[in-house]
Motif scaffolding. Structure first.
Motif, short mmCIF file in Angstrom:
data_model
loop_
_atom_site.label_atom_id
_atom_site.label_comp_id
_atom_site.label_asym_id
_atom_site.label_seq_id
_atom_site.Cartn_x
_atom_site.Cartn_y
_atom_site.Cartn_z
N PRO A 151 -87.88 -49.34 -108.89
CA PRO A 151 -88.73 -50.52 -109.05
C PRO A 151 -88.19 -51.49 -110.10
CG PRO A 151 -89.78 -48.56 -109.98
CD PRO A 151 -88.53 -48.10 -109.30
N ALA A 152 -88.16 -52.77 -109.77
CA ALA A 152 -87.78 -53.83 -110.70
C ALA A 152 -88.88 -54.88 -110.67
CB ALA A 152 -86.43 -54.42 -110.33
N GLY A 153 -89.94 -54.65 -111.41
CA GLY A 153 -91.03 -55.63 -111.50
C GLY A 153 -92.10 -55.47 -110.44
N ARG A 154 -91.72 -54.96 -109.28
CA ARG A 154 -92.68 -54.84 -108.19
C ARG A 154 -92.45 -53.53 -107.44
NH1 ARG A 154 -92.96 -59.46 -103.67
NH2 ARG A 154 -94.21 -60.56 -105.21
N LEU A 155 -93.53 -52.96 -106.98
CA LEU A 155 -93.47 -51.66 -106.29
C LEU A 155 -94.47 -51.70 -105.14
CD1 LEU A 155 -92.53 -48.74 -106.10
CD2 LEU A 155 -93.90 -48.21 -108.10
N VAL A 156 -93.99 -51.31 -103.95
CA VAL A 156 -94.82 -51.35 -102.75
C VAL A 156 -95.25 -49.92 -102.41
CG1 VAL A 156 -94.94 -52.04 -100.32
CG2 VAL A 156 -93.49 -53.32 -101.92
N VAL A 157 -96.53 -49.73 -102.08
CA VAL A 157 -97.03 -48.43 -101.62
C VAL A 157 -97.32 -48.54 -100.12
CG1 VAL A 157 -98.75 -46.62 -101.95
CG2 VAL A 157 -98.10 -48.08 -103.88
N ALA A 158 -96.71 -47.66 -99.33
CA ALA A 158 -96.91 -47.68 -97.88
C ALA A 158 -97.38 -46.30 -97.42
CB ALA A 158 -95.63 -48.06 -97.16
N GLU A 159 -97.95 -46.24 -96.22
CA GLU A 159 -98.43 -44.96 -95.71
C GLU A 159 -97.30 -44.02 -95.30
OE1 GLU A 159 -101.37 -44.24 -92.70
OE2 GLU A 159 -102.60 -45.91 -93.40
N GLY A 160 -96.54 -44.40 -94.28
CA GLY A 160 -95.58 -43.47 -93.69
C GLY A 160 -94.14 -43.76 -94.09
N TYR A 161 -93.25 -42.78 -93.83
CA TYR A 161 -91.86 -42.95 -94.20
C TYR A 161 -91.20 -44.13 -93.47
CZ TYR A 161 -86.93 -42.56 -94.73
OH TYR A 161 -85.62 -42.89 -95.00
N GLY B 71 -85.69 -55.17 -99.94
CA GLY B 71 -85.03 -54.66 -101.14
C GLY B 71 -85.99 -54.12 -102.19
N GLN B 72 -87.31 -54.22 -101.93
CA GLN B 72 -88.29 -53.73 -102.91
C GLN B 72 -88.32 -52.21 -102.93
OE1 GLN B 72 -89.83 -55.78 -104.85
NE2 GLN B 72 -89.62 -57.73 -103.77
N ALA B 73 -88.63 -51.67 -104.12
CA ALA B 73 -88.85 -50.23 -104.23
C ALA B 73 -90.17 -49.89 -103.54
CB ALA B 73 -88.91 -49.81 -105.69
N VAL B 74 -90.21 -48.73 -102.90
CA VAL B 74 -91.38 -48.32 -102.12
C VAL B 74 -91.78 -46.90 -102.49
CG1 VAL B 74 -92.25 -47.83 -99.78
CG2 VAL B 74 -90.76 -49.81 -100.16
N GLY C 205 -97.54 -52.16 -116.36
CA GLY C 205 -97.34 -53.60 -116.19
C GLY C 205 -96.75 -54.00 -114.85
N MET C 206 -96.54 -53.04 -113.97
CA MET C 206 -95.86 -53.30 -112.70
C MET C 206 -96.77 -54.05 -111.72
SD MET C 206 -92.94 -52.37 -111.03
CE MET C 206 -92.39 -50.90 -111.89
N GLU C 207 -96.17 -54.97 -110.97
CA GLU C 207 -96.93 -55.56 -109.85
C GLU C 207 -96.90 -54.58 -108.68
OE1 GLU C 207 -97.01 -59.87 -108.54
OE2 GLU C 207 -95.66 -59.01 -107.06
N LEU C 208 -98.06 -54.13 -108.30
CA LEU C 208 -98.16 -53.19 -107.18
C LEU C 208 -98.62 -53.93 -105.92
CD1 LEU C 208 -99.96 -50.08 -108.80
CD2 LEU C 208 -97.52 -50.37 -108.35
N VAL C 209 -98.04 -53.54 -104.79
CA VAL C 209 -98.44 -54.11 -103.50
C VAL C 209 -98.79 -52.94 -102.58
CG1 VAL C 209 -97.75 -55.52 -101.52
CG2 VAL C 209 -96.79 -56.01 -103.79
N ILE C 210 -99.96 -52.97 -101.99
CA ILE C 210 -100.32 -51.95 -101.00
C ILE C 210 -100.01 -52.53 -99.62
CG2 ILE C 210 -102.09 -50.37 -100.15
CD1 ILE C 210 -101.62 -50.09 -103.16
N ALA C 211 -99.07 -51.89 -98.90
CA ALA C 211 -98.73 -52.32 -97.54
C ALA C 211 -99.62 -51.55 -96.56
CB ALA C 211 -97.26 -52.05 -97.25
N ALA C 212 -100.52 -52.26 -95.91
CA ALA C 212 -101.52 -51.61 -95.05
C ALA C 212 -100.95 -51.29 -93.67
CB ALA C 212 -102.73 -52.52 -94.89
N ASP C 213 -101.41 -50.19 -93.09
CA ASP C 213 -101.33 -49.99 -91.65
C ASP C 213 -102.59 -50.65 -91.09
OD1 ASP C 213 -99.12 -48.44 -92.10
OD2 ASP C 213 -99.82 -46.72 -90.92
#
Ligand SMILES: [Zn+2]
Length: 272
Positions: free
Chosen positions: A163-173, A184-187, A209-217
């Motif tokens: 992660p560099a400033g932003r981190l994405v959370v996703a459901e599946g691989y 290029g974002q960390a997941v 302090g990280m910007e988190l993004v939840i990637a929805a299904d």
């Protein structure tokens, strides 16, 4: 849900009516014909049987003590099972081979990011936020997914990229790999909708302090849209952004729900 009359006074173990795991994850303590408690140490389901009348203060105190003791015992058992599963996962992970190719990766058109191969099964590690391997997800050639039995999944994830400033959370691989490859974002792969919030909370604790993004299904054809509902809740709870795949203008099928489906359809569209 529980048919109390099936259980005589004493301690019992049986299948949980809620999660219906094959192991006997439901502990039932019957104190008397009018007082009993059941607790599932897998899903956390609790059901109690109390007398119709008011409990006396002494009864209430005794009841609370038994509940606490029962919870503690179940928590201890769960920790033991999780520790045993983590050991098994570590042995299997150490013995597994590098991934050259796999039918599932080919079908999803994603690369192997930190995966290994055990026979013809893909192994995806689940680690806690301290980086300790807790379990594995296996994906067979036909796409069947399983976890190490008894292993901890809650709050555990598979990290792709740094992660560099932003981190994405996703459901599946496959979804997480797609997002990482395209942006290029960390997941962090959370493995299922119910684990989005626990993972987001673990990451919020690790990276305040990280910007988190939840990637929805976007489970648009499923009642209640469990993917989008869980993603929205997780985003609200930890102060994350919400990303939802936008299928507008694409020939969307009923099972097209995630960013991997979106990429496949968009590429198909572009090739026409
Ligand atoms: Zn259960």
């Amino acid at each position: 849900m529980i048919v109390w009359n099936h259980f005589p006074q004493g301690e019992h173990r049986t299948q949980c009516p809620i999660c219906q795991r094959r192991d006997k994850s439901l502990g039932v303590s019957v104190f008397s014909h009018e007082s009993a408690v059941a607790h599932c140490f897998r899903c956390g389901y609790v059901e109690t049987r109390r007398p119709q009348r008011e409990l006396t203060p002494a009864e209430r105190e005794a009841y609370k003590r038994r509940m606490d003791a029962m919870r503690q015992q179940h928590d201890a058992e769960q920790r033991e099972r999780q520790a045993a599963a983590a050991s098994i996962a570590a042995v299997r992970w150490a013995a597994a081979k590098p991934v050259q190719a796999h039918p599932y990766l080919e079908r999803k058109a994603v690369m192997a990011h930190g995966l290994r191969l055990e026979g013809d099964m893909l192994l995806i590690p689940l680690r806690d936020s301290a980086g300790t391997l807790m379990s594995l997800q296996t994906i067979a050639a036909d796409g069947t997914k399983r976890f190490v039995p008894g292993g901890r999944t809650r709050g555990c994830y598979h990290a792709i990229g740094r992660p560099a400033g932003r981190l994405v959370v996703a459901e599946g691989y496959a979804t997480g790999a797609t997002i990482h490859e395209d942006t290029g974002q960390a997941v962090a792969v959370a493995f299922n909708a119910g684990n989005l919030l626990p993972v987001a909370q673990a990451l919020r604790g690790k990276y305040p302090g990280m910007e988190l993004v939840i990637a929805a299904d976007d489970d648009w054809q499923t009642d209640g849209n469990p993917g989008l509902t869980a993603a929205r809740k997780a985003a609200q709870e930890v102060g994350a952004l919400l990303a939802v795949p936008d299928f507008a203008g694409l020939d969307r099928g009923p099972k097209d729900s995630d960013f991997n489906d979106l990429r496949r359809l968009a590429q198909k569209e572009a090739a026409v």
